[in-house]
Scaffold this motif. Structure first.
Motif, mmCIF file in Angstrom:
data_model
loop_
_atom_site.group_PDB
_atom_site.id
_atom_site.type_symbol
_atom_site.label_atom_id
_atom_site.label_comp_id
_atom_site.label_asym_id
_atom_site.label_seq_id
_atom_site.Cartn_x
_atom_site.Cartn_y
_atom_site.Cartn_z
ATOM 1 N N ASP A 171 0.908 -1.087 0.078
ATOM 2 C CA ASP A 171 -0.094 0.053 0.073
ATOM 3 C C ASP A 171 0.986 1.190 0.065
ATOM 4 O OD1 ASP A 171 0.905 -0.345 2.739
ATOM 5 O OD2 ASP A 171 -1.053 -0.208 3.576
ATOM 6 N N ALA A 172 2.128 1.028 -0.163
ATOM 7 C CA ALA A 172 3.076 2.280 -0.263
ATOM 8 C C ALA A 172 3.596 2.209 -1.635
ATOM 9 C CB ALA A 172 4.176 2.386 0.751
ATOM 10 N N GLU A 173 2.940 1.494 -2.497
ATOM 11 C CA GLU A 173 3.333 1.658 -4.035
ATOM 12 C C GLU A 173 4.511 0.951 -4.419
ATOM 13 O OE1 GLU A 173 3.099 5.670 -5.411
ATOM 14 O OE2 GLU A 173 1.148 6.233 -4.374
ATOM 15 N N ALA A 174 5.416 0.412 -3.625
ATOM 16 C CA ALA A 174 6.245 -0.450 -3.880
ATOM 17 C C ALA A 174 5.912 -1.972 -4.385
ATOM 18 C CB ALA A 174 7.201 -0.722 -2.503
ATOM 19 N N GLY A 175 6.572 -2.394 -5.459
ATOM 20 C CA GLY A 175 6.409 -3.597 -6.315
ATOM 21 C C GLY A 175 7.357 -4.391 -6.132
ATOM 22 N N VAL A 176 6.828 -6.061 -6.387
ATOM 23 C CA VAL A 176 7.872 -6.941 -6.605
ATOM 24 C C VAL A 176 7.339 -7.958 -7.502
ATOM 25 C CG1 VAL A 176 9.047 -6.785 -4.103
ATOM 26 C CG2 VAL A 176 7.011 -8.331 -4.722
ATOM 27 N N SER A 177 8.169 -8.178 -8.420
ATOM 28 C CA SER A 177 7.513 -9.253 -9.583
ATOM 29 C C SER A 177 7.650 -10.648 -9.378
ATOM 30 C CB SER A 177 8.469 -8.747 -10.872
ATOM 31 O OG SER A 177 9.911 -9.093 -10.474
ATOM 32 N N PHE A 178 6.919 -11.263 -9.991
ATOM 33 C CA PHE A 178 6.738 -12.647 -9.949
ATOM 34 C C PHE A 178 6.497 -13.068 -11.332
ATOM 35 C CE2 PHE A 178 2.537 -11.007 -8.841
ATOM 36 C CZ PHE A 178 1.758 -11.702 -9.522
ATOM 37 N N GLN A 179 6.417 -14.744 -11.484
ATOM 38 C CA GLN A 179 5.982 -15.429 -12.474
ATOM 39 C C GLN A 179 4.993 -16.309 -12.307
ATOM 40 O OE1 GLN A 179 8.914 -16.832 -15.162
ATOM 41 N NE2 GLN A 179 9.977 -14.781 -15.445
ATOM 42 N N LEU A 180 3.771 -16.614 -13.017
ATOM 43 C CA LEU A 180 3.073 -17.843 -13.143
ATOM 44 C C LEU A 180 2.979 -18.690 -14.121
ATOM 45 C CD1 LEU A 180 -0.007 -16.347 -11.013
ATOM 46 C CD2 LEU A 180 1.817 -17.811 -9.894
ATOM 47 N N GLY A 181 2.571 -19.949 -14.304
ATOM 48 C CA GLY A 181 2.187 -20.548 -15.279
ATOM 49 C C GLY A 181 1.661 -21.850 -15.044
ATOM 50 N N GLY A 182 1.007 -22.600 -16.097
ATOM 51 C CA GLY A 182 0.402 -23.835 -15.816
ATOM 52 C C GLY A 182 -0.335 -24.405 -16.898
ATOM 53 N N ASN A 183 -1.711 -24.815 -16.544
ATOM 54 C CA ASN A 183 -2.600 -25.515 -17.363
ATOM 55 C C ASN A 183 -3.393 -24.373 -17.942
ATOM 56 O OD1 ASN A 183 -1.399 -28.232 -17.687
ATOM 57 N ND2 ASN A 183 -2.345 -28.525 -15.272
ATOM 58 N N CYS A 184 -4.593 -24.876 -18.222
ATOM 59 C CA CYS A 184 -5.678 -24.026 -18.657
ATOM 60 C C CYS A 184 -6.303 -23.146 -17.517
ATOM 61 C CB CYS A 184 -6.843 -24.643 -19.277
ATOM 62 S SG CYS A 184 -6.408 -25.720 -20.586
ATOM 63 N N GLN A 185 -5.855 -23.502 -16.420
ATOM 64 C CA GLN A 185 -6.358 -22.878 -15.058
ATOM 65 C C GLN A 185 -5.288 -22.802 -14.187
ATOM 66 O OE1 GLN A 185 -9.658 -24.134 -12.384
ATOM 67 N NE2 GLN A 185 -10.780 -22.641 -13.309
ATOM 68 N N VAL A 186 -5.040 -21.852 -13.858
ATOM 69 C CA VAL A 186 -4.057 -21.518 -12.630
ATOM 70 C C VAL A 186 -4.519 -21.252 -11.399
ATOM 71 C CG1 VAL A 186 -1.690 -20.238 -11.978
ATOM 72 C CG2 VAL A 186 -1.970 -21.150 -14.168
ATOM 73 N N SER A 187 -4.247 -21.671 -10.230
ATOM 74 C CA SER A 187 -5.100 -21.416 -9.003
ATOM 75 C C SER A 187 -4.222 -21.709 -7.941
ATOM 76 C CB SER A 187 -6.461 -21.924 -8.798
ATOM 77 O OG SER A 187 -6.260 -23.468 -8.932
ATOM 78 N N GLY A 188 -4.300 -20.873 -6.848
ATOM 79 C CA GLY A 188 -3.702 -21.173 -5.562
ATOM 80 C C GLY A 188 -4.079 -20.095 -4.337
ATOM 81 N N ILE A 189 -3.731 -20.360 -3.472
ATOM 82 C CA ILE A 189 -4.219 -19.530 -2.217
ATOM 83 C C ILE A 189 -3.017 -18.598 -2.138
ATOM 84 C CG2 ILE A 189 -4.637 -19.390 0.336
ATOM 85 C CD1 ILE A 189 -6.026 -22.047 -0.016
ATOM 86 N N LEU A 190 -2.968 -17.173 -1.980
ATOM 87 C CA LEU A 190 -1.823 -16.483 -2.009
ATOM 88 C C LEU A 190 -1.169 -16.510 -0.484
ATOM 89 C CD1 LEU A 190 -3.330 -13.149 -3.396
ATOM 90 C CD2 LEU A 190 -2.185 -14.742 -4.446
ATOM 91 N N SER A 191 0.106 -16.680 -0.622
ATOM 92 C CA SER A 191 0.929 -17.206 0.499
ATOM 93 C C SER A 191 2.266 -16.956 0.472
ATOM 94 C CB SER A 191 0.855 -18.678 0.909
ATOM 95 O OG SER A 191 1.001 -19.444 -0.015
#
Length: 282
Positions: A233-253
């Protein structure tokens, strides 16, 4: 302090030609959105996307989805081709017919038990060709054994051109559905999830990203590599990558998505954040 379990849903297409934004203002009372208005869960369309359905073969009381579809036309019946796309990209299909003003409801455990994925509902004519019928709306209630629940509206794509899909007639076995802003509404390439609460405050957010594209006959396409930025909430960001099948899902952790400094370090106790996702593919 109030805590919540929130399911954040987003929909992704790698066929889109441009970015898409959805206006927050509703249409005037009594007026319908024009067919050219972009995809939204606040309008009727000829194609509906239900971003998630799931059920447990052994415990449907704990994990299941109730899906609803409505024909808002008061004069015309609707034939709808349903495509159940599993998270691993395999496809199963069936048809449903709706009389004028009819709503149909069904449980995922009755139709596709033990499977998690997304549902595509396409209005068709008597020959099975995708057709202009901008009168379909839908919604769903979904619950997971993890405790995550959500009421989600179906994302509606209107058909802009009149008649059947180009090149489809009684002699064809396949048809092309073009989300290009000419035949059907465009689909988004960039996604955002807002107001993500801190896990340290007892919140738990599930993220779901779907790939819309490929063949609903031989198998849908995968997402490929997705790039994202998680902001505090201070506008600082960190990058990441995702990938997988037709649907990518997960609980943010702290393990999904993988970011430097950990997820809980970016969105700490008493704080909120947001994330942006996009695909570099055409």
């Amino acid at each position: 302090m109030r805590t919540s379990r929130k399911l954040t849903q987003v929909i992704l297409s790698l066929f889109a030609l441009a970015l898409m934004s959805v206006a927050a203002m509703a249409a005037d009372p009594g007026l319908v959105y024009p067919p050219s208005s972009e995809v939204s869960d606040q309008k009727a369309g000829s194609i509906l996307f239900y971003n998630i359905y799931t059920s447990s073969a052994s415990g449907s009381n704990a994990q299941n989805a109730r899906l609803n579809i409505t024909n808002t036309s008061s004069t015309s019946a609707a034939a709808v081709h349903l495509f159940f796309v599993a998270s691993g990209c395999s496809v199963a299909d069936s048809y449903i017919c709706l009389t004028p003003n009819q709503t149909a409801s069904f449980l995922a455990s009755d139709i596709d038990p033990g499977i998690t994925g997304y549902l595509v509902a396409i209005a068709t004519n008597a020959q099975g060709c995708p057709v202009t019928f901008n009168h379909l709306i839908g919604d769903e209630y979904v619950k997971f054994s993890s405790g995550h629940t959500a009421n989600l509206g179906a994302e509606a794509f209107a058909k802009i051109t009149a008649g059947a899909a180009a090149g489809c007639d009684g002699n064809t076995t396949e048809a092309t559905v073009a989300f290009n802003g000419v035949e059907y509404n465009r689909t988004p390439r960039t996604l955002a999830a807002s107001s993500i609460g801190s896990n340290l405050d007892g919140n738990s957010t599930m993220l779901i990203v779907n790939r819309v594209g490929g063949s609903l006959v031989s198998g849908a396409n995968t997402t490929g590599v997705l790039f994202g930025i998680l902001y505090d909430d201070a506008e600082a960001g960190v990058s990441f990558q995702l990938g997988g099948n037709c649907q990518v899902s997960g609980i943010l952790s702290n393990t999904f998505p993988r970011v430097t400094g950990t997820f809980n370090g970016v969105i700490g106790q008493g704080r909120t954040g947001w994330m942006r996702l996009w695909s570099p593919q055409g």
